[in-house]
Design an enzyme around this catalytic site. Sequence first.
Site, PDB file in Angstrom:
ATOM      1  N   GLU A 192       0.809  -1.220   0.000  1.00 36.99           N
ATOM      2  CA  GLU A 192       0.000   0.000   0.000  1.00 36.99           C
ATOM      3  C   GLU A 192       0.843   1.271   0.000  1.00 36.99           C
ATOM      4  O   GLU A 192       0.534   2.230  -0.712  1.00 36.99           O
ATOM      5  CB  GLU A 192      -0.947  -0.019   1.203  1.00 36.99           C
ATOM      6  CG  GLU A 192      -2.073  -1.039   1.027  1.00 36.99           C
ATOM      7  CD  GLU A 192      -2.902  -1.226   2.274  1.00 36.99           C
ATOM      8  OE1 GLU A 192      -4.105  -0.947   2.230  1.00 36.99           O
ATOM      9  OE2 GLU A 192      -2.342  -1.663   3.299  1.00 36.99           O
ATOM     10  N   GLU A 249      -4.285  -9.519   3.790  1.00 41.21           N
ATOM     11  CA  GLU A 249      -5.154  -9.140   4.897  1.00 41.21           C
ATOM     12  C   GLU A 249      -6.408 -10.008   5.036  1.00 41.21           C
ATOM     13  O   GLU A 249      -6.780 -10.415   6.143  1.00 41.21           O
ATOM     14  CB  GLU A 249      -5.562  -7.662   4.764  1.00 41.21           C
ATOM     15  CG  GLU A 249      -4.440  -6.685   5.058  1.00 41.21           C
ATOM     16  CD  GLU A 249      -3.587  -6.352   3.838  1.00 41.21           C
ATOM     17  OE1 GLU A 249      -2.812  -5.388   3.914  1.00 41.21           O
ATOM     18  OE2 GLU A 249      -3.705  -7.062   2.814  1.00 41.21           O
TER      19      GLU A 249
END
Length: 700
Positions: free
Chosen positions: A136, A157
Amino acid sequence: MTQTQLQQPDEVVTHVRSQDVQLPGDAGTFVLLTLDNGFDHTKPNSFGPAGLAELSAALDKAATRAEAGEIVGLGITGKPFIFAVGADLKGIGTITSREQALEIARLGHDTFSKIADLTVPTFAFINGASMGGGVEIALYADYRTISADVPAYSTPEVFLGLVPGWGGTYLLPHLIGVENALKLIVENPLNQNRMIKGKDAFALGCADRLIEPVTFLEDSLGFAAGVIAGTEKVERAAVSTDENAWNAAISAGRKLAEQRTGGAAISATRALDLVEAARTADRADAFEAENQALADLIMSDELRAGLYAFDLVQRRAKRPAGAPDKSLARKVTKVGIVGAGLMASQLAMLFIRQLKVPVVMTDLDQERVDKGVAYVHAEIDKLAAKGRVSADGVNRLKGLITGSTTKDGFADADFVIEAVFEEMSVKKTVWAEVEQIVTPECVLATNTSSLSITEMAEDLQHPERVVGFHFFNPVAVMPLLEIIRGDKTDDATLATAFATGKGLKKTCILVKNSPSFVVNRLLGRFMGDAGRIVDEGTPIETVERAFAGLTPMPPFMLISLVGPAIALHNSETLAKAFPDRFRASKNLAKVVEAKIPSFYGADGKIDPKVMELFDAPSDPKVLDEQQVRASALASLADEISRMLDEGVVAEVQDIDLAMITGAGFPFWNGGVSPLLDRTGTSEQVTGKRFLPAGVASVPA
């Protein structure tokens, strides 16, 4: 809430080293930020509150300099072999309120957004492993390079019970398109947390340039200089936000998530919701939606179970409970393998590749021996074709494997493992022959999946050197190795087994000698119950659907994978040992007798030929999916309780670790015991929880 209140006492801080670099071609002064927690590659960079504060300060300073015209650009890279692997997950255990969770979510967004808000061009130089928040942070940069040797790139995740909530669900689909983004965000995590290589990430569009590792930083800076000077043009595929196409991708993602999890992984649903909204949302609204999702998930039992599972795999697996002192282990310099079939050949490949010691395989005739050696050679050639073994490495590995129709080559072996037919008399005969050839100190390891180690060794002159060494198929992929101590197995043998298992890079668990050990006993219980329920009249399709999100695959698909004959043998072994609660399905026996290899046809549906063999019950008892699931959970709770009472393993954590690494049970369930606690099944069946509240659930 202040930064100080968010700090985590045990945080391994990822520091930010800032240096000025003069770009080639007089392109100007460039700030290079290097993420480095001060440890080697075995402890990757991660982001906790203190590390984010340091990064924020470095970006603030760069922003001031950019406004003053002192710098022309900024780049972020990692320490050798590691870019970054995301949030410091250890700190989540210290979060006890939704307010804290929300602040952590916002802190990540606020910090990373400072990269996007800089007034000069920004770059991410992805030099090594990049996961979660490491993926990210690079998305906030204007441009990205990635090294061709990056071994792992992923957004894991959802696998753990989270979402890529520091920008991933918004920035990724707008960079690489919704279909590619969902591959990373949902599909790969639900596919046993599949990771991709740097080259694959580049192919998806995650980076603008793929650069060879030898000159990665130098070439990345050259790329940055070219972009800033206007001589380097970056072209990216256009990303469509067409409503129909976007929604079709979301629908496909929801269907996949339902198939893989049965709706049990709430993280997958939240991720899909966020990506769906990302089509029309602006950045601020999208980031706040991620904040709210993260806050909810951080305070969910699903995530706490996922983190419990992660801790088992990362920490408990490295310190096996009950293993003897490693100083007692004998050195293994040569290995013998009895058998040259598929399992034996897989074992040979594993031993030569990981231990790099000579391995000799034996079998009844030369044809079988030649076939086994040829299999190993072919696997080595596959590694070479993928660039994972050099030409010299190919020759060295092939030189380590030999085959013979006699066991004479075992005379100087330190470790002999058998992979022959799963029949006690056959295995006893093998060991009687081997014992006449090997030294008294040579370890005799059996790959039995269910038979008694004590009984197997009882007629030998040295029963103390026999140990169970049970691998799972496929050997190269499944991490678990059950190490079983027979009644007379001595500490030196056991220590050698654990040291060898560690050398093979397996997750080793000490198991008491007992029928079918851990994984096969629990799988046998749930598959046996599934068979009973079908035999009593519930359609197979109903039973298969009931297990979505509970097991890595439905029971009859699992039976098809391991082979009906092997499944039947395991169930017969368990039924003999525990006739009160295990049974061998008569219908399964018919499938084996008919030599049908799978319950499923080529079209992916239950094969009608199988159903024709099944006897219809005279008084059908038809259950719905919820009843099937409740029955299965109750059976698992009962069997786990019995295994703990019997001392099959040291603690319930070892059962969870075994089911995760040996059977692929999902992280979001924490293996199996947190699920049983969460659903109340543990207390219903045994009168108590398996784990204290807060261990794999949100603290009360």
